[in-house]
Design an enzyme around this catalytic site. Structure first.
Site, PDB file in Angstrom:
ATOM      1  CE  LYS A   1      -3.790   2.098   2.695  1.00 23.57           C
ATOM      2  NZ  LYS A   1      -4.682   1.897   3.862  1.00 23.57           N
TER       3      LYS A   1
ATOM      4  CB  SER B   1      -8.281   1.630   5.861  1.00 24.48           C
ATOM      5  OG  SER B   1      -8.739   2.951   5.981  1.00 24.48           O
TER       6      SER B   1
ATOM      7  CB  SER C   1      -7.501   4.394   3.062  1.00 26.21           C
ATOM      8  OG  SER C   1      -6.762   3.646   4.011  1.00 26.21           O
TER       9      SER C   1
END
Length: 492
Positions: A75, A175, A151
């Site tokens: 990520k 997230s 996210s």
């Protein structure tokens, strides 16, 4: 190896092929890169392609570890890879290269994973959708007119689309679980302190943030938790680990559990009928598996909890934006308008107000603890509605023009009382009101893909456990996975 064969294995399965010599890591990477080239132009899940790095890792003669040779994406937020930028979903940081690996990136490398790119995230991970000024919108492979959530939206989209079997993620307000619920994946948020975010970060967001993965199989997540939960001597505190590896949970059925469930939003906002049906469907499945399931919920003021969460969240946004400006030489106006608003509101939070909001987190923790004194787990929807359409919560263009001059005048306190700010908070939380409780309380929680809507959209459900219940959650997830498999469900 052909793509259809590649897609038929989880990460551990691919690693087993490599270990037996049935396939070489370079071949796996080739398939992953080809799949990326095929689907990423449509889903926009990759923020930084690190192809040469991946080829170097895959070609190493000494590659080894439990995931040796498996293609992997990290990520683009707090997961630093030395020599590459960690953009955090924003343009100004794309030119700032990390000087060292974060602890978990190093652990992934030591496990033999072949990292060949970074995945998209909303700016600084601050939204439940993945849409930014810099990278545009990331799309859900199940319906590209809709979001994969946030996210960790880029990681979810990449795994759901079959680029990789598993990808790096993190969770500060949902997230990991929110994107998992959007895309038909399994996502576990570990409890506070079990996974270190070092060395750059210690107790991010008062311990609400933790790192992890999104995967297509429970055993991949369990094996990954064994890797990531190794104690870090530099971490703020130590927490207990189970006596046996997390991976063994997959082969050990859970005891018969007492599970309370609710599909009412703690904000008092509307919950879509499909989200209600997802929970009711999961409750029936659990009863068929021999568990006791009944309506019940912890007792607390959900609206006050949302306010207390956002008070801490905005204060953190102000600190994050200030640091980003300092390291990149940028101005606040170089960032997304939503980030500017959150930071402006955060700068207006007085220190006593911040500490009082955080102190009230204890009350929510006690309420959930009281609930777990009566029930083993708490079942809720993962989302309050099916995946949102792209742009559904986009900031109005007029606000993008009018707000920056106001923000420069230091009117954060005024902005916090405007309809725009209230709409921004609602956009962030009303569609995903169920996940923040586990972050605030530091309890482990997971999203399990048990339900698809009649339109074919995933709509996962959430389970929240007491402290130290990661092993139990994995046991239950594996039991559900056996009873209602999802691994072979692919978006068209």
């Amino acid at each position: 190896m052909k793509y259809d064969e590649y897609r038929g294995f989880d990460a551990l399965g691919l690693a087993e092929l490599v270990e037996r010599g049935d396939v070489h890591p370079t071949e796996l990477l080739r398939v992953a890169l080809e799949r990326c080239a095929e689907v990423d132009p449509e889903i926009n899940a990759i923020s930084l392609l690190m192809e040469l790095n991946g080829k170097e890792l895959a070609g190493r003669a000494d590659i080894r570890g439990p995931f040796a040779g498996v293609p992997f994406l990290i990520k683009d937020l707090a997961q630093d890879y030395a020599g590459y930028p960690t953009s955090g979903g924003t343009g100004p940081l794309r030119g700032v290269r990390a000087t060292r690996n974060s602890l978990n990136v190093q652990r992934w490398l030591d496990a033999g994973l072949v990292i060949f790119g970074k995945t998209t995230t909303p700016e600084f991970g601050a939204k439940a959708i993945t849409e930014t000024r810099t990278f545009g919108a990331t799309r859900n492979p199940w319906d590209t007119t809709r979001t994969p959530g946030g996210s960790s939206g880029g990681s979810a989209a990449a795994v759901a689309a079959g680029i990789v079997p598993m990808a790096g993620a993190s969770d500060g307000g949902g997230s990991i679980r929110i994107p998992a619920a959007h895309t038909g994946l399994f996502g576990l948020k570990a409890g506070r302190g079990l996974i270190s975010s070092g060395p750059e970060f210690g107790d991010s967001l008062f311990g609400a943030v933790t790192e992890g993965v999104l995967s297509r199989s429970v055993r991949d997540t369990a094996a990954m938790l064994d890797l990531l939960s190794v104690p870090d001597p530099g971490a703020p505190y130590a927490v207990s680990r189970p006596d046996q590896p997390f991976r063994t949970a997959v082969g050990t059925p859970p005891r018969r559990l007492r599970i309370g469930f609710s599909h009412e939003s703690p904000l008092g906002t509307k919950v879509h009928g499909e989200a209600v049906r997802a929970v009711e469907d999961a409750a029936r499945l659990l009863e068929e598996l021999g568990h006791t399931v009944e309506p019940a919920a912890p007792v607390f003021d959900g609206k006050q909890m949302a306010f207390d969460f956002m008070t801490v969240w905005t204060a953190n946004a102000a600190a994050v934006l200030s640091r980003a400006c300092a390291v990149s030489g940028s101005q606040p106006t170089d960032f997304d308008i939503d980030t500017q608003v959150l930071a402006a509101v955060g700068r207006a939070v007085a220190a006593p107000e911040l500490m009082a909001a955080h102190a009230r987190w204890n009350g929510y923790t006690r309420a959930l603890s009281d609930f777990h004194g009566r029930y083993d787990l708490f079942l809720t929807p993962g989302l309050a509605e099916p995946p949102l359409r792209i742009g559904q919560h986009r900031t109005p263009a007029l606000a993008d023009t009018l707000l920056p001059p106001l923000l420069r005048l230091g009117v954060g306190k005024v902005v916090s009382r405007t309809d725009f700010y209230r709409d921004l908070v609602t956009a962030n939380l009303s569609a995903v009101p169920f996940t923040q409780l586990a972050n605030i309380t530091g309890r482990p929680a997971m999203s399990v893909p048990t339900y698809w809507t009649p339109a074919g959209l995933p709509l996962g459900v959430q389970f929240v456990g007491p402290s130290g219940s990661e092993y139990l959650l994995l046991q239950l997830a594996a039991e559900i996975e056996t009873a209602r498999p999802w691994f072979d469900r692919h978006p068209a």
